[in-house]
Design an enzyme around this catalytic site. Structure first.
Site, PDB file in Angstrom:
ATOM      1  N   CYS A 139     -14.449  93.907  69.996  1.00  0.00           N
ATOM      2  CA  CYS A 139     -14.593  93.416  71.371  1.00  0.00           C
ATOM      3  C   CYS A 139     -14.770  91.898  71.447  1.00  0.00           C
ATOM      4  CB  CYS A 139     -15.771  94.122  72.049  1.00  0.00           C
ATOM      5  SG  CYS A 139     -15.581  95.916  72.027  1.00  0.00           S
ATOM      6  N   HIS A 152     -22.368  90.008  77.621  1.00  0.00           N
ATOM      7  CA  HIS A 152     -21.587  91.124  77.086  1.00  0.00           C
ATOM      8  C   HIS A 152     -21.876  92.364  77.930  1.00  0.00           C
ATOM      9  CE1 HIS A 152     -19.157  93.217  74.220  1.00  0.00           C
ATOM     10  NE2 HIS A 152     -20.142  94.014  73.847  1.00  0.00           N
ATOM     11  N   GLU A 204     -29.511  92.030  74.127  1.00  0.00           N
ATOM     12  CA  GLU A 204     -28.926  90.797  74.649  1.00  0.00           C
ATOM     13  C   GLU A 204     -29.910  90.037  75.528  1.00  0.00           C
ATOM     14  OE1 GLU A 204     -24.760  89.034  76.515  1.00  0.00           O
ATOM     15  OE2 GLU A 204     -25.145  91.184  76.631  1.00  0.00           O
ATOM     16  N   LYS A 256     -18.483  93.430  83.622  1.00  0.00           N
ATOM     17  CA  LYS A 256     -18.043  94.744  83.148  1.00  0.00           C
ATOM     18  C   LYS A 256     -18.506  95.856  84.091  1.00  0.00           C
ATOM     19  CE  LYS A 256     -17.789  93.773  78.164  1.00  0.00           C
ATOM     20  NZ  LYS A 256     -18.292  92.389  78.115  1.00  0.00           N
ATOM     21  N   PHE A 307     -17.995  95.722  67.568  1.00  0.00           N
ATOM     22  CA  PHE A 307     -18.325  96.620  66.468  1.00  0.00           C
ATOM     23  C   PHE A 307     -18.087  95.898  65.143  1.00  0.00           C
ATOM     24  CE2 PHE A 307     -17.360 100.952  68.727  1.00  0.00           C
ATOM     25  CZ  PHE A 307     -18.484 100.766  69.515  1.00  0.00           C
TER      26      PHE A 307
END
Length: 418
Positions: A164, A304, A315, A336, A404
């Site tokens: 990502c 993120h 985070e 997101k 990942f």
């Protein structure tokens, strides 16, 4: 050696909430969710039956009918975003030195649908019978190759693969190539189209995706106690990065300046972020140092923020560790919550969001947080920009992406001042 200054002179996007940059930006500012039932395949037997799909995209608006079969969907989306960005930049394709124009276009997965179709069609009784376009449709660098061939750009040409964080790492590479004088212009970005049987099935098997099938539009809810995983998205984002002197010489419109990028590794777990955010702390510090900025200079962080139970906590811990008391003066948001997680394309689209935030002094919201849905491990004194767009001066914006394998990337843009 004096480093070149690097500016953004063109933008392009196709996302689950818009067919171009302006549609996407307007939807973000209005808090529009792109999530809905999956239409790409029959997901009725899957744990997750929804995603953030790109709507109403017709590849025949870009390609000749006989050419479409040569491109996986991820590459089609990449080319759409890149074409928009090149057009937006108003580069004169007849006079520009194409040896000094490169393409860095990334994907975390690449042509997974092509892989499914080709391997799924193999019959051992009959023997191998594969499409000659199988491999060049599938590989994760091919979007960059197609874009360079389409325009005849002979400069640096490749794609980054770091899950990502792929397109953030690609943007940082493009930024460094220009400031080191290796190119004048780079078409940089990322694309992904992994809403497929294998994509959804694979992430479901890891328990990574939300299963809120009764309410897809509210499923991506970063920093809420009831979050249960990310919502898969697809799409592409493209930015034209350009040497400032080159941009000024041709009278280009300048959206913002790229001033720094950071990378780090969690070196902790195959898929989970470090619980104390150690890799996230390091990557933001590295980006700030590269940009020559202090934490107090930053106004907005596009996090993120995937809506996973562990990732959101780590985070926000990292932000507090890096920014101290200034963390409470920042605006933080996770787009997101609207686009879903675009995987390898997330970094490019979210860097573009930061550019628009700097250009317009506007912070898009984090949607789907409900009053009282609070996680005791999250500090709600931080301004997560819940619910509604916020106007404020945004001189400096930072974008985080974590992948990942513990791959971390942060990129910083600021208002251009000549």
């Amino acid at each position: 050696m004096e480093l070149k200054r690097v500016v953004v002179t063109g933008l392009g996007a196709i996302t689950p909430i818009g067919s171009n940059v302006e549609e996407t930006w307007t939807a973000l500012c209005n808090g529009v969710s792109g999530a809905g039932p999956i239409t790409h395949f029959d997901a009725s037997k899957f744990k997750t039956q929804f995603a953030c799909e790109v709507k109403d995209f017709d590849p025949l608006t870009i390609f000749e009918k006989k050419e479409v079969r040569k491109f996986d969907r991820y590459a089609q989306l990449a080319i759409k975003a890149a074409k928009d960005a090149v057009e937006d930049s108003a580069i004169d394709l007849e006079t520009i030195d194409k040896n000094r124009v490169g393409v860095v276009f990334s994907a975390g997965i690449g042509g997974i649908t092509t892989f499914e179709q080709e391997v799924g069609g193999y019959n051992p009784e009959v023997g191998p019978k594969f499409n000659p376009f199988f491999i060049p449709k599938m590989i994760g660098d091919i979007a960059a190759g197609h874009i360079s061939m389409m325009y005849g750009f002979h400069g640096p040409n490749f794609g980054c693969v770091s899950a990502c964080a792929s397109s953030t790492h690609g943007l940082i590479d493009a930024f460094n190539l220009i400031r080191l004088g290796k190119a004048n212009v780079i078409v940089a970005g990322g694309a992904e189209a992994a809403i497929s049987v294998a994509g959804v099935g694979g992430f479901n098997s890891m328990h990574a995706l939300s299963t809120r099938n009764d309410s897809p539009s509210t499923a991506s809810r970063p920093f809420s106690a009831s979050r249960d995983g990310f919502v898969m998205g697809e799409g592409a984002g493209a930015l034209i990065l350009e040497d400032l002197d080159h941009a000024l010489a041709r009278g280009a419109k300048i959206y913002a300046e790229v001033v720094g990028g950071g990378m780090s590794a969690d070196a902790y777990h195959l898929t989970a972020t470090h619980p104390e955010g150690l890799g996230a702390i390091l990557v933001m510090k590295n980006a700030l140092e590269d940009a020559g900025l202090s934490p107090e200079d930053v106004d907005y962080i596009n996090v993120h923020g995937t809506s996973t139970p562990v990732g959101d906590i780590s985070e926000q811990k990292a932000i507090k560790a890096v920014f101290g008391e200034h963390a409470y003066d920042l605006n933080i948001s996770s787009t997101k919550s609207m686009t879903g997680h675009l995987l390898g394309a997330a970094g490019a689209v979210e860097a573009l969001v930061c550019v628009k935030a700097v250009e317009t002094d506007t912070v898009p919201p984090t949607i789907n947080h409900e009053e009282g849905d609070n996680d005791p491990e999250i500090d709600y004194n931080l301004n997560f920009t819940f619910g509604e767009v916020q106007k404020r001066t945004v001189n400096v914006a930072l974008s985080n992406t974590f992948g990942f394998g513990g791959h971390n990337g942060s990129i910083i843009v600021k208002k251009f001042v000549k």
